[in-house]
Write a protein that holds these residues in place. Structure first.
Motif, PDB file in Angstrom:
ATOM      1  N   GLN A   6       0.988  -1.026   0.350  1.00  0.00           N
ATOM      2  CA  GLN A   6       0.219   0.177  -0.111  1.00  0.00           C
ATOM      3  C   GLN A   6       1.043   1.342  -0.765  1.00  0.00           C
ATOM      4  O   GLN A   6       2.233   1.124   0.232  1.00  0.00           O
ATOM      5  CB  GLN A   6      -0.995  -0.277   1.227  1.00  0.00           C
ATOM      6  N   LYS A   7      -0.059   1.948  -0.440  1.00  0.00           N
ATOM      7  CA  LYS A   7       1.086   3.491  -0.719  1.00  0.00           C
ATOM      8  C   LYS A   7       0.300   4.544   0.592  1.00  0.00           C
ATOM      9  O   LYS A   7      -1.027   4.957  -0.654  1.00  0.00           O
ATOM     10  CB  LYS A   7       1.171   3.783  -2.207  1.00  0.00           C
ATOM     11  N   TYR A   8       0.867   5.018   0.838  1.00  0.00           N
ATOM     12  CA  TYR A   8      -0.196   6.165   1.732  1.00  0.00           C
ATOM     13  C   TYR A   8      -0.174   8.033   1.400  1.00  0.00           C
ATOM     14  O   TYR A   8       1.211   8.215   1.508  1.00  0.00           O
ATOM     15  CB  TYR A   8      -0.430   6.443   3.207  1.00  0.00           C
ATOM     16  N   ARG A 151       8.346  14.613  -7.588  1.00  0.00           N
ATOM     17  CA  ARG A 151       7.452  15.054  -7.221  1.00  0.00           C
ATOM     18  C   ARG A 151       6.448  14.024  -7.106  1.00  0.00           C
ATOM     19  O   ARG A 151       6.461  13.661  -8.549  1.00  0.00           O
ATOM     20  CB  ARG A 151       6.923  16.770  -7.335  1.00  0.00           C
ATOM     21  N   GLY A 152       5.704  13.319  -6.242  1.00  0.00           N
ATOM     22  CA  GLY A 152       4.817  12.665  -6.592  1.00  0.00           C
ATOM     23  C   GLY A 152       5.908  11.391  -6.658  1.00  0.00           C
ATOM     24  O   GLY A 152       4.781  10.006  -7.079  1.00  0.00           O
ATOM     25  N   GLY A 153       7.031  11.070  -6.435  1.00  0.00           N
ATOM     26  CA  GLY A 153       7.614   9.925  -6.057  1.00  0.00           C
ATOM     27  C   GLY A 153       6.696   8.453  -5.307  1.00  0.00           C
ATOM     28  O   GLY A 153       7.138   6.807  -6.083  1.00  0.00           O
ATOM     29  N   SER A 154       6.337   9.251  -4.152  1.00  0.00           N
ATOM     30  CA  SER A 154       6.141   7.978  -3.742  1.00  0.00           C
ATOM     31  C   SER A 154       4.968   6.759  -3.362  1.00  0.00           C
ATOM     32  O   SER A 154       5.826   5.754  -3.741  1.00  0.00           O
ATOM     33  CB  SER A 154       5.000   8.126  -2.524  1.00  0.00           C
ATOM     34  N   ASP A 155       4.109   7.375  -4.473  1.00  0.00           N
ATOM     35  CA  ASP A 155       3.305   5.915  -6.131  1.00  0.00           C
ATOM     36  C   ASP A 155       4.888   5.652  -6.657  1.00  0.00           C
ATOM     37  O   ASP A 155       4.070   4.232  -6.970  1.00  0.00           O
ATOM     38  CB  ASP A 155       2.903   6.491  -7.096  1.00  0.00           C
ATOM     39  N   THR A 156       5.794   5.754  -7.445  1.00  0.00           N
ATOM     40  CA  THR A 156       6.768   5.337  -7.686  1.00  0.00           C
ATOM     41  C   THR A 156       7.194   3.594  -7.411  1.00  0.00           C
ATOM     42  O   THR A 156       7.853   2.592  -6.946  1.00  0.00           O
ATOM     43  CB  THR A 156       7.816   5.521  -8.709  1.00  0.00           C
ATOM     44  N   ALA A 209      -1.996  15.280 -14.652  1.00  0.00           N
ATOM     45  CA  ALA A 209      -2.989  14.454 -13.553  1.00  0.00           C
ATOM     46  C   ALA A 209      -2.276  14.161 -12.734  1.00  0.00           C
ATOM     47  O   ALA A 209      -2.144  12.681 -12.509  1.00  0.00           O
ATOM     48  CB  ALA A 209      -4.030  13.525 -14.371  1.00  0.00           C
ATOM     49  N   LYS A 210      -1.904  14.403 -11.562  1.00  0.00           N
ATOM     50  CA  LYS A 210      -0.766  14.376 -10.324  1.00  0.00           C
ATOM     51  C   LYS A 210      -1.442  13.241  -9.864  1.00  0.00           C
ATOM     52  O   LYS A 210      -0.581  12.599  -8.904  1.00  0.00           O
ATOM     53  CB  LYS A 210      -0.364  15.554  -9.712  1.00  0.00           C
ATOM     54  N   ILE A 211      -2.257  12.335  -9.867  1.00  0.00           N
ATOM     55  CA  ILE A 211      -3.523  11.459  -8.713  1.00  0.00           C
ATOM     56  C   ILE A 211      -1.934  10.881  -8.866  1.00  0.00           C
ATOM     57  O   ILE A 211      -1.590   9.700  -7.718  1.00  0.00           O
ATOM     58  CB  ILE A 211      -4.400  11.488  -9.984  1.00  0.00           C
TER      59      ILE A 211
HETATM   60 MG    MG Z   1       0.736  12.360  -5.510  1.00  0.00          MG
END
Ligand code: MG
Ligand code: ADP
Ligand code: ASP
Length: 426
Positions: A6-8, A151-156, A209-211
């Motif tokens: 999971q990622k929060y 930025r947003g790299g935790s998704d990766t 779309a930074k989702i």
């Molecule tokens: Mg994000």
């Protein structure tokens, strides 16, 4: 039972209460018999606050130190989440990206993951612990320095861990119920997509779309990891990013929708190189200088040269954060190329219409441009791919352009169904 990854995101970890709430969700998964590995982002707007601090200290912070600074944000949340879990009577082990085996190239601020060697993670799982990994960071194989993934790299981080641990799915928990036909902060009556293909999600992410972080979708596609985007504030089923039918569903025989969604991006700038001599090799020289400066370009437009002068203008867009470096790199080659001057414009926005069904439906472009015209939006630049049309517009016209396009393509839901549970949208 298998491993659940999971990622929060930061908006789900904004304060102590939010951290305790996330800890309870994680423990519930463990109680149901799964091993759990969680990637966490920095709390709330911590990363922005750290960047503001750096800017207050110096206008040009060294890239290595910026990564050191930013990576601290995720360290704070990983330790706090682990503590909150232990308070619930379960054991958790937090690891930095480097400890978790997230190996990257050496590019500070936009490092790419090249390998994940999660030995410590699997040992901790085997010992019965819940594992919490700091997202967005790794360690360079070559330089041994701490890097961040953009930025947003935790998704990766999460999807890369899911691939390395051979998890069946990666769950991305955020502050909206899934991927919508447009950013619900701009279009409150956007619709939630039950399912979206990797291909369409790649275009949506690449267009702002930074989702989801773009490289997380690339990773998911390459390793065949379905990504389930959902809210950490509700129990609702979210959006499945996958090329397979949704688990438990037969492949639908219905024709897929023509349009997946409308994306927007306010993070780009435009540079115009004015008066470039129209001869062989000039464009190559300009783009070589930008490549040497490690700048990723987006749209490129070259005008036909004016017959009388044999001079042409070349315009391109790039991340605003790279604007200064690009201008300096181009200024250096002015005498050699012989262009007249450089223009810089960072008051622009990009609006993109995305859908795999575009391939087989004529008339999409004219409808899109018609919607923009009716909304009084002027188009600056245009680029297309097989399943996308993007335009550059004035920064202040972005919201109007997104809404008008969303309506023109009948994407508006009858009732407002998009809930934004948290976050500041920063
Ligand atoms: Mg994000
Ligand atoms: P997190 O902190 O969980 O990583 P982000 O702020 O990075 O969250 O991403 C979630 C946000 O992405 C949403 O709050 C929403 O404003 C924005 N967003 C942009 N485009 C979309 C879209 N098409 N569908 C859903 N959310 C979107
Ligand atoms: N904290 C980082 C950011 O704000 C990474 C992430 O949230 O995914 O961009």
């Amino acid at each position: 039972m298998g491993i659940v990854v999971q990622k929060y995101g930061g908006s789900s970890l904004a304060d102590a209460d939010a951290i305790k709430r996330v800890a309870r969700r994680i423990v519930d998964v463990k109680k149901s018999g799964h091993d759990v590995v969680v990637a966490v982002s920095a709390m709330g707007d911590t990363t922005d606050d750290l960047l503001d601090l750096a800017a207050a200290v110096t206008p040009l912070p060294p890239a290595r130190e910026l990564d050191m600074l930013q990576s601290a944000g995720e360290r704070i949340s990983m330790a706090l989440v682990a503590m909150a879990i232990s308070d619930l009577g379960f054991t958790a082990r937090s690891f930095t990206g480097s400890q978790a085996g997230v190996i990257t190239d050496a590019q500070h601020g936009k490092a790419k993951i090249i390998d994940v060697t999660p030995g410590r993670v699997t040992e901790a799982i085997a010992a019965g612990h819940i594992v919490i990994v700091a997202g967005f960071q790794g360690v360079s194989q070559d330089t041994k320095e701490i890097t961040t993934l953009g930025r947003g790299g935790s998704d990766t981080t999460a999807v890369a861990l899911a691939a390395a641990l051979e998890a069946d799915v990666c769950e991305i928990y955020t502050d909206v119920d899934g991927v919508f036909t447009a950013d619900p902060r701009i279009v409150p009556n956007a619709r939630k997509l039950d399912k979206v293909s990797y291909e369409e999600m790649l275009e949506l992410a690449a267009c702002g779309a930074k989702i989801l972080h773009l490289r997380c979708v690339e990773y998911g596609r390459r390793y065949g990891i379905p990504i389930h985007v959902r809210s950490s504030f509700s129990q609702l089923e979210g959006t499945w990013v996958s090329n397979d039918p949704k688990p438990g569903q037969e492949e639908t025989t219905m024709e897929q929708p023509i349009i997946a969604g409308v994306a927007h991006d306010r993070s780009e700038a435009k540079i115009t190189v004015v008066g470039v001599p129209d001869k062989v090799g000039e464009a190559a020289r300009i783009f070589e200088a930008l490549a040497d400066a490690q700048i990723n370009l987006d749209m490129i437009v070259q005008n036909i040269s004016a017959a009388a002068t044999s001079l042409t203008d070349i315009s391109f867009t790039l991340p605003r954060t790279d604007g200064q470096v690009a201008m300096t790199a181009l200024a250096r080659i002015q005498a050699e190329v012989g262009y007249d001057k450089l223009l810089y414009d960072d008051k622009i926005g990009k609006v993109s219409l995305i859908g795999a069904g575009m391939r087989s439906h004529p008339g999409i472009t004219s409808k899109f441009f018609g919607a923009l015209a009716s909304a009084g939006v002027n188009i600056g630049m245009i680029s297309t791919s097989e399943i996308r049309i993007s335009v550059i517009v004035d920064e202040h016209s972005v919201d109007d352009a997104v809404r008008a396009t969303h309506t023109a393509f009948d994407l508006d839901a009858d009732e407002v169904e998009a809930v934004v549970y948290g976050g500041t949208g920063r």
